[in-house]
Structure formats: C-alpha cells, structure tokens
Design an enzyme around this catalytic site. Structure first.
Site, PDB file in Angstrom:
ATOM      1  N   ASP A 118       0.810  -1.220   0.000  1.00 24.71           N
ATOM      2  CA  ASP A 118       0.000   0.000   0.000  1.00 24.71           C
ATOM      3  C   ASP A 118       0.843   1.270   0.000  1.00 24.71           C
ATOM      4  O   ASP A 118       0.443   2.305   0.537  1.00 24.71           O
ATOM      5  CB  ASP A 118      -0.965   0.014   1.202  1.00 24.71           C
ATOM      6  CG  ASP A 118      -1.902  -1.176   1.176  1.00 24.71           C
ATOM      7  OD1 ASP A 118      -2.252  -1.619   0.066  1.00 24.71           O
ATOM      8  OD2 ASP A 118      -2.278  -1.655   2.260  1.00 24.71           O
ATOM      9  N   ALA A 148      -3.877  -7.976  -3.548  1.00 25.02           N
ATOM     10  CA  ALA A 148      -3.438  -6.616  -3.861  1.00 25.02           C
ATOM     11  C   ALA A 148      -4.639  -5.711  -4.099  1.00 25.02           C
ATOM     12  O   ALA A 148      -5.693  -6.165  -4.545  1.00 25.02           O
ATOM     13  CB  ALA A 148      -2.564  -6.628  -5.114  1.00 25.02           C
ATOM     14  N   GLY A 149      -4.470  -4.432  -3.789  1.00 22.56           N
ATOM     15  CA  GLY A 149      -5.472  -3.435  -4.136  1.00 22.56           C
ATOM     16  C   GLY A 149      -4.711  -2.181  -4.525  1.00 22.56           C
ATOM     17  O   GLY A 149      -4.109  -1.547  -3.678  1.00 22.56           O
ATOM     18  N   GLN A 200       2.097  -6.125  -3.201  1.00 26.22           N
ATOM     19  CA  GLN A 200       2.530  -6.204  -1.803  1.00 26.22           C
ATOM     20  C   GLN A 200       3.787  -5.336  -1.610  1.00 26.22           C
ATOM     21  O   GLN A 200       3.950  -4.359  -2.300  1.00 26.22           O
ATOM     22  CB  GLN A 200       2.772  -7.663  -1.384  1.00 26.22           C
ATOM     23  CG  GLN A 200       1.493  -8.490  -1.225  1.00 26.22           C
ATOM     24  CD  GLN A 200       0.897  -8.968  -2.519  1.00 26.22           C
ATOM     25  OE1 GLN A 200       1.568  -9.566  -3.344  1.00 26.22           O
ATOM     26  NE2 GLN A 200      -0.368  -8.710  -2.719  1.00 26.22           N
TER      27      GLN A 200
HETATM   28  P1  GDP Z   1      -0.739   0.260  -3.538  1.00 25.04           P
HETATM   29  O1  GDP Z   1      -1.325  -1.014  -3.041  1.00 25.04           O
HETATM   30  O2  GDP Z   1       0.716   0.365  -3.287  1.00 25.04           O
HETATM   31  O3  GDP Z   1      -1.090   0.540  -4.975  1.00 25.04           O
HETATM   32  O4  GDP Z   1      -1.427   1.418  -2.672  1.00 25.04           O
HETATM   33  P2  GDP Z   1      -2.996   1.549  -2.313  1.00 25.04           P
HETATM   34  O5  GDP Z   1      -3.685   2.070  -3.508  1.00 25.04           O
HETATM   35  O6  GDP Z   1      -3.514   0.321  -1.674  1.00 25.04           O
HETATM   36  O7  GDP Z   1      -2.923   2.624  -1.135  1.00 25.04           O
HETATM   37  C1  GDP Z   1      -2.437   3.892  -1.337  1.00 25.04           C
HETATM   38  C2  GDP Z   1      -3.549   4.893  -0.957  1.00 25.04           C
HETATM   39  O8  GDP Z   1      -2.988   6.180  -0.809  1.00 25.04           O
HETATM   40  C3  GDP Z   1      -4.610   5.043  -2.015  1.00 25.04           C
HETATM   41  O9  GDP Z   1      -5.823   5.319  -1.383  1.00 25.04           O
HETATM   42  C4  GDP Z   1      -4.145   6.230  -2.829  1.00 25.04           C
HETATM   43  O10 GDP Z   1      -5.209   6.928  -3.473  1.00 25.04           O
HETATM   44  C5  GDP Z   1      -3.533   7.082  -1.771  1.00 25.04           C
HETATM   45  N1  GDP Z   1      -2.387   7.880  -2.206  1.00 25.04           N
HETATM   46  C6  GDP Z   1      -1.374   7.533  -3.047  1.00 25.04           C
HETATM   47  N2  GDP Z   1      -0.455   8.496  -3.099  1.00 25.04           N
HETATM   48  C7  GDP Z   1      -0.875   9.485  -2.271  1.00 25.04           C
HETATM   49  C8  GDP Z   1      -0.336  10.749  -1.878  1.00 25.04           C
HETATM   50  O11 GDP Z   1       0.737  11.152  -2.295  1.00 25.04           O
HETATM   51  N3  GDP Z   1      -1.047  11.477  -0.976  1.00 25.04           N
HETATM   52  C9  GDP Z   1      -2.234  11.051  -0.471  1.00 25.04           C
HETATM   53  N4  GDP Z   1      -2.856  11.824   0.411  1.00 25.04           N
HETATM   54  N5  GDP Z   1      -2.774   9.870  -0.825  1.00 25.04           N
HETATM   55  C10 GDP Z   1      -2.109   9.099  -1.711  1.00 25.04           C
HETATM   56  P1  IMO Z   2      -0.822  -4.247  -2.191  1.00 20.09           P
HETATM   57  O1  IMO Z   2      -0.354  -4.802  -3.504  1.00 20.09           O
HETATM   58  C1  IMO Z   2      -0.886  -4.589   2.159  1.00 20.09           C
HETATM   59  C2  IMO Z   2      -0.806  -8.632   3.826  1.00 20.09           C
HETATM   60  C3  IMO Z   2      -2.050  -9.051   4.578  1.00 20.09           C
HETATM   61  C4  IMO Z   2      -1.446  -9.984   5.606  1.00 20.09           C
HETATM   62  C5  IMO Z   2      -0.351 -10.686   4.802  1.00 20.09           C
HETATM   63  C6  IMO Z   2      -0.761 -12.032   4.242  1.00 20.09           C
HETATM   64  O2  IMO Z   2      -2.134  -3.565  -2.262  1.00 20.09           O
HETATM   65  O3  IMO Z   2       0.255  -3.420  -1.572  1.00 20.09           O
HETATM   66  P2  IMO Z   2      -2.296 -12.758   2.207  1.00 20.09           P
HETATM   67  O4  IMO Z   2      -3.759 -12.542   1.965  1.00 20.09           O
HETATM   68  O5  IMO Z   2      -1.416 -12.258   1.139  1.00 20.09           O
HETATM   69  O6  IMO Z   2      -1.982 -14.197   2.575  1.00 20.09           O
HETATM   70  O7  IMO Z   2      -1.978 -11.913   3.556  1.00 20.09           O
HETATM   71  O8  IMO Z   2      -0.018  -9.823   3.743  1.00 20.09           O
HETATM   72  N1  IMO Z   2      -1.034  -8.156   2.446  1.00 20.09           N
HETATM   73  C7  IMO Z   2      -1.016  -6.868   2.090  1.00 20.09           C
HETATM   74  N2  IMO Z   2      -0.887  -5.762   2.833  1.00 20.09           N
HETATM   75  N3  IMO Z   2      -0.978  -4.496   0.814  1.00 20.09           N
HETATM   76  C8  IMO Z   2      -1.091  -5.597   0.053  1.00 20.09           C
HETATM   77  O9  IMO Z   2      -1.074  -5.547  -1.302  1.00 20.09           O
HETATM   78  C9  IMO Z   2      -1.148  -6.855   0.686  1.00 20.09           C
HETATM   79  N4  IMO Z   2      -1.262  -8.122   0.251  1.00 20.09           N
HETATM   80  C10 IMO Z   2      -1.177  -8.912   1.336  1.00 20.09           C
HETATM   81  O10 IMO Z   2      -2.680  -7.942   5.175  1.00 20.09           O
HETATM   82  O11 IMO Z   2      -0.823  -9.242   6.626  1.00 20.09           O
HETATM   83 MG    MG Z   3      -2.882  -1.691  -1.817  1.00 22.96          MG
END
Ligand code: GDP
Ligand code: IMO
Ligand code: MG
Length: 371
Positions: free
Chosen positions: A13, A39-40, A188
């Site tokens: 994240d 992943a999200g 991740q």
């Molecule tokens: P990823 O899994 O690494 O792609 O990250 P996620 O999308 O799960 O989580 C990142 C969150 O932070 C999302 O809600 C993005 O919209 C938000 N985000 C990303 N970059 C920034 C930033 O520079 N500032 C703020 N405030 N939010 C951000």
């Molecule tokens: P993105 O790509 C944050 C974490 C879970 C848990 C551990 C194992 O969005 O960054 P799993 O379901 O993979 O067996 O869970 O890994 N986890 C993540 N945490 N971002 C992710 O993906 C994750 N994918 C798995 O929360 O601690």
């Molecule tokens: Mg994510």
C-alpha cells in the site's frame, strides 16, 4: 533490453498503483508479476477512484498492453469483475493478456485460508483471498494452472477468461524481441516477501524485484532499472513486527490524514514513522536505483516528523525528529519548491537510504507529483 521494475519497499500500500500509472506512459507493456487479488492498487481520477486487484495499473494509458504473468494466482471471479470495470471505463479488453502458467485460486483455497487463520494461535491477518493455499498447492504440485482450467471448464466465466490466456513465455519474449518497453509492477511490499519479509507474517509469494524475472519468465540481464516506492511514513495491515509503529495520537493522526484503511478489506492500517533501517534493507534486496516517495502531504501539520534510524539491542528504536511544516503541499510540482522543512525531511531520507528520491507524491490525484 528494457524491462524496468517497480516494487513496494515497506508492507504494501505504498501507492504503487498511482506511481505505475504515472510511469506507464513511457512503456508499451505493464505487467503484474506476483500475487493475486490480495493486492489493491488504487488510481484516483477526478471524483473517481479505481481499485485494481489483478489488472495492471497501466489501464488508463491507452496504448499500454496489460499482462498478468505466470507468477500470479488468479481468482476468476475477481478477474471477470475487473473485465466489467474495464468495459465501464471504456478500456479495450483486447489489451489484456494472461499467462497460461498463472494458477487459479479456487473456492477451496479461500475456505482453507479462512480455516487456517481461525486455527492459528496467532493469526496472520491475511486478506482471506485464498492466496496462501493457492501458492501452497502450486508448490505441492496439486495446483491448477490457468491453461488446464480453461481447457476443462466450460462455464461462460472460463470462456470469457480463456479469450485472454496466452502462452506467457512466448508473449513476453515476442514483445522483448520487438524492443517493446516493459514495466513490471510489483504487488505487496518487500517486508511481505515470503523469504525476506517478517516471516511468518508475510504473504505467500516473493514480492521483491528478483521475482519480476521468475514471475514473467525473463532472465535477470534484461532488467534495466528498479524503482522503489516508499511512503513518507510506514503502514501495515495485519499482524506482525512493526518496529516504528506509533500507538498514540500521532499514529491516529497518520491514519486519519492518510486515510489508512485497506483497499481490499477496509481494515484500519497500523501506522508509524518512516523506518530508515528497513528502507536500507529493502534497497539491498531489490537493487533499487531510485525511489518515489508517496503521501508526503499527509505529514503536513505535524509539529515534528520522526524517522527511525537504528534498532537498539533492547528492542527499542532510535528515532530522529525533524521539525514539521504547517503548509499544505498538494499544489507543489517541483521538489525544490517544497517548504524548507519538508525539503529537509526528503533530503534526510535520501541520505539515510542512500539512493536518489526522484519523485515525490503530494496527493492522491494523478497530477499530484513533484519532480
Ligand atoms: P498500492 O497497493 O501500493 O497501490 O497502494 P494503495 O492504492 O492500496 O494505497 C495507497 C492509498 O494512498 C490510495 O488510497 C491512494 O489513493 C492514496 N495515495 C497515493 N499516493 C498518495 C499521496 O501522495 N497522498 C495522499 N494523500 N494519498 C495518496
Ligand atoms: P498491495 O499490492 C498490504 C498482507 C495481509 C497480511 C499478509 C498475508 O495492495 O500493496 P495474504 O492474503 O497475502 O496471505 O496476507 O499480507 N497483504 C497486504 N498488505 N498491501 C497488500 O497488497 C497486501 N497483500 C497482502 O494484510 O498481513
Ligand atoms: Mg494496496
């Protein structure tokens, strides 16, 4: 040869999705190489937030091909939902290719994931998407490769997915032979890597840059640059060690200002200061050339900002505090234009981790980037 890799340097994240979206315009193919719908990856465009779990974050760049490599595990229901989302966004789904070597996440994997969590004395806090059991079945040689599944299954869902399944090795090597530029998108983060992360509180795949090779079926010599994504602080969803975690008011403030709630599960993320010890470890494991620092805007308004610089033998941390800054920074587009205290924070991080910070993200929107 031109494969560049983007990986998360912390516990996931970090903002990989939106940074991949930014870099994607310089590439022909954006390819996911590991993980599944645990992943999200979110992209924010105007009022719209798109959360992708399987489809690579290059979707908004019209020319990109999108590839899901053999290193991934695929939940077909999620995939079909994302195909529907692409249709809604007006994205031509013919751009999506999926390796026949990727494995299928079955309902039995999801059930086993939940059951094992319930049975553990100390649950990992998985996403409950069946990821661990699906990778375990692959390693135990009882898994279901996508190729096999599509040959056997006759549901409309399998047919729809089959249309995207290709010989993944031939696919990627044809693109390389045509001198196409490939961006490998990690899922991740480094500290969730099954070998080098905070085991056993990790995911079940390799998440580091080396996994781009195994996950896409390419040799290490074709990899050119490796870009690491790090948040300006740390977060973690699920259980496990988190040396720089903050339990008081500052941690809550990070969670609120950073909207630190899981994209997939909605769970509140644990929050803490930037951990430079961990970042240096991640730089080594991935061979990082440059870093994109995200969510710096979240630190605006803190009286002081912390960086963990060492772990002490009694299990505590050494934290260096820098003066904070009050200004909102979302409108800033050049790193030198940051408020002086924010600039000092970035420079201090850069010196501590030892690689250049080439991009600073100052808000969630596509354009909220300073270079
Ligand atoms: P990823 O899994 O690494 O792609 O990250 P996620 O999308 O799960 O989580 C990142 C969150 O932070 C999302 O809600 C993005 O919209 C938000 N985000 C990303 N970059 C920034 C930033 O520079 N500032 C703020 N405030 N939010 C951000
Ligand atoms: P993105 O790509 C944050 C974490 C879970 C848990 C551990 C194992 O969005 O960054 P799993 O379901 O993979 O067996 O869970 O890994 N986890 C993540 N945490 N971002 C992710 O993906 C994750 N994918 C798995 O929360 O601690
Ligand atoms: Mg994510």
């Amino acid at each position: 040869m031109s494969v560049d890799v983007i990986v998360g340097l912390q516990w996931g994240d970090e903002g990989k999705g939106r940074i991949v979206d930014f870099y994607a315009r310089e590439y022909d193919v954006v390819a996911r190489f590991s993980g599944g719908d645990n992943a999200g990856h979110s992209l924010v465009v105007g009022n719209e937030r798109i959360a992708l779990r399987l489809v690579p974050s290059g979707v908004l760049q019209e020319k990109n091909e999108l590839f899901i490599g053999g290193g991934c595990v695929v939940n077909l229901e999620t995939l079909v939902e994302e195909l529907d989302l692409l249709a809604k966004l007006g994205v031509d789904a013919h751009r999506l290719f999926i390796s026949d070597r990727a494995h299928v996440v079955l309902q039995t994997h999801i059930e086993a994931d939940k059951r094992r969590e319930a049975e553990r004395a100390q649950p990992i806090g998985t996403t409950g998407r069946g990821i661990g059991p699906a990778y375990a079945d692959r390693a135990s040689r009882v898994g279901v490769p996508l190729r096999e599944y599509c040959e056997r299954a006759s549901t409309p869902q399998a047919k729809r997915v089959s249309a995207h399944v290709v010989d993944g090795v031939a696919y990627i090597h044809e693109r390389l032979a045509q001198r196409k530029r490939v961006l490998a998108e990690g899922a991740q983060g480094t500290m969730l890597d099954v070998i080098y992360g905070t085991y056993p509180y990790v995911t079940s795949s390799s998440t580091i840059a080396g996994a781009a090779c195994t996950g896409l079926g390419i040799g290490p010599k074709v990899v050119n640059r490796v870009i690491g994504i790090a948040k300006a602080y740390c977060t973690r969803v699920g259980a496990g060690p988190f040396p720089s975690e903050l339990h008081g008011r500052e941690g809550e403030r990070l969670r609120e200002r950073g909207r630190e709630f899981g994209t997939v599960t909605g769970r509140p993320r644990r929050c803490g200061w930037f951990d430079a010890v961990l970042a240096r470890y991640a730089v080594q494991l991935n061979g990082i050339d440059a870093v994109a620092l995200t969510k710096l805007d979240v630190l605006s308004g803190f009286e002081r900002v912390g960086i963990v610089t060492a772990y002490t033998s009694d299990g505590a941390n050494e934290t260096q505090y820098l003066e904070g800054w009050a200004e909102e920074i979302r409108g800033i587009r050049r790193i030198p234009d940051l408020p002086p205290a924010a600039g000092r924070f970035v420079t201090t991080l850069q010196n501590l981790i030892g690689v250049p910070i080439e991009l600073v993200s100052v808000g969630p929107e596509r354009d909220d980037l300073a270079r």
